[in-house]
Design an enzyme around this catalytic site. Structure first.
Site, PDB file in Angstrom:
ATOM      1  CD  GLU A 323     -13.588  -9.813   1.299  1.00  0.00           C
ATOM      2  OE1 GLU A 323     -12.574  -9.993   1.994  1.00  0.00           O
ATOM      3  OE2 GLU A 323     -14.114 -10.728   0.623  1.00  0.00           O
ATOM      4  CG  ASP A 351     -15.579 -11.656   5.281  1.00  0.00           C
ATOM      5  OD1 ASP A 351     -16.232 -12.642   4.889  1.00  0.00           O
ATOM      6  OD2 ASP A 351     -14.673 -11.135   4.615  1.00  0.00           O
TER       7      ASP A 351
END
Length: 458
Positions: A323, A351
């Protein structure tokens, strides 16, 4: 009113009441399991202390993949498997050095290379500094003022935003796009104020994105204290800056998404995905970004299994890879879902750190749909302080699902945001800065929403 209609309405009301009671009892079971028998904190400790930072393509990232797969297998999920994905392999190299040159005086400062940045020449770069506060300001200055200099982007967080993610969003373009924008005007290097409101001496890394229409120039982040010091000096007279960094870009490396699944009893090919990203930056342990996210997803699946719950749809805890500097794991997961003719109805991403849960943001529902979500679930989540259900973003790992599954519900887990950018992308993102109870409450909140989606639809 006719008697049959009264009977029908009474039956509907009774069913609705029974359903709400069933949901309430299940959520209590979920929270009890997570808070009494929780394993999230011990798992996060292992990930942070025994493996540490997990930059994509690194040996530590591979160790984390192997550990994650073994851990999921130990929990006895119905399926545990890896998805191959090629990821960027960038290395920081030897520790960066930087200082302000104020006349004959050299003032050392804390800085770090931006992720994916290129190295300086072996001797480093020394040049005059020009301070700007936006990318648009570069155009007003032009090549005459910028060529041969180090551009210093010094736009701070806007403190008026209550949610700090909004401040991050409005300041982040100088890190992501600043180096290439400055290079077009002949800059030889870029230094960027760290993306945080904290007045500390921790430099914040994060990816920069070079474009093909400009030279790649070295780029680094300054701590907020260093940025303030440099800015104060520039207000009185010109100064120079020196920095040296040793990063390099290697060929793409093979890595993996790690997936654990409870297979649906009624719709085995219909999926609800939840999790975070396994990779992290290399400055610390990747505790809040995003160790807490992957661990909460794993714990949510473990908790549901431990309660004896049998899902209607297949539930997947996913450790996404890459990511931070490429989003390759999320892209691959969505691509393979379409290739394998899977049906994805919802995905939840954690996140934003493992702080106190506040609720969830839903990407793109209409006002009517949002009203329905709040009507059905707000009261159930209210006792656990996880009932803030709003329209908003979801997460970069699950966003690629939208291309193939336009009707899927993409959801972001919302913890309290005030402390996240104190540690985000810094040497301070370590296990000791995660609170055990906050982590457990977040896992339980995610498991609760997964249950509600699975049982009641969205």
């Amino acid at each position: 009113m006719k008697r049959p209609l009264l009977i029908t309405l009474a039956l509907i009301l009774g069913f609705t009441t029974t359903q709400a009671q069933q949901d309430s009892l299940m959520l209590r079971k979920i929270y009890d399991e997570a808070l009494v028998n929780g394993q999230s904190y011990q798992n996060l400790r292992y990930l942070c202390k025994n493996i540490g930072g997990r930059l994509s393509g690194s040996a530590n990232a591979q160790k984390a993949v192997e550990w994650g797969k073994k851990l999921m297998e130990g929990y006895g999920f119905d399926k545990v498997f890896l998805q191959e994905v090629m990821v960027p392999h960038w290395e920081r190299g030897a520790k960066e050095v930087g200082y302000i040159i104020n006349g004959s005086k050299k003032i050392p400062v804390k800085l770090c290379a931006l992720g994916m940045a290129v190295a300086t020449p072996p001797q480093g770069i020394t040049a005059s500094v020009i301070e700007v506060h936006s990318l648009a300001e570069l155009a007003t200055l032009g090549e005459k003022a910028i060529k041969g200099k180090i551009v210093f982007f010094n736009r701070p967080f806007d403190p008026r935003f209550i949610q700090t993610l909004a401040a991050y969003g409005t300041a982040g373009d100088q890190r992501r796009a600043g180096p290439s924008a400055a290079a077009k005007y002949g800059a030889v290097g870029v230094i960027v104020r760290s993306l945080t409101e904290s007045n500390d001496d921790y430099p914040h890394t994060g990816a920069t994105l070079y474009t093909d229409d400009a030279p790649k120039i070295p780029a680094a982040a300054l701590s907020v204290k260093a940025a303030n010091q440099l800015s104060a000096l520039l207000k009185s007279h010109p100064v120079k800056f020196y920095f040296k960094q040793n990063c390099r870009q290697l060929p793409d490396a093979l890595s993996y998404n790690v997936i654990g699944e409870m297979t649906g009893s009624e719709h085995p090919n219909r999926f609800i995905t939840f999790g975070g990203h396994l990779d992290s930056w290399d400055l610390a342990e990747g505790a809040h970004d995003d160790g807490t996210g992957v661990i909460q997803g794993l714990e949510a699946l473990r908790v549901l299994k431990a309660t004896g719950y049998r899902p209607k749809n297949s539930l997947r805890a996913v450790f996404f890879m890459n990511e931070e500097n490429g989003d390759r794991g999320g892209l691959k997961y969505a691509e393979l879902g379409d290739k394998n003719k899977e049906e994805h109805i919802a995905a939840i991403e954690s996140d934003l750190g493992g702080f106190t849960p506040r609720g969830f943001s839903f990407d793109g529902p209409s006002t009517v749909q949002m009203q329905s979500i709040n009507h059905n679930w707000k009261k159930l989540l209210e006792p656990y302080d996880a009932d803030k259900l709003i329209v908003g973003g979801s997460g970069s790992d699950i966003e690629p699902l939208r291309k193939y599954y336009p009707k899927a519900a993409l959801i972001g887990f919302l913890p309290d945001s005030q402390r996240y950018f104190d540690v985000h992308h810094t040497p301070n993102d370590v296990f000791e800065n995660v609170n055990k109870r906050e982590l457990e409450l977040g896992a339980a909140a995610i498991a609760s929403l997964v249950y509600l989606i699975d049982m009641r639809g969205i």
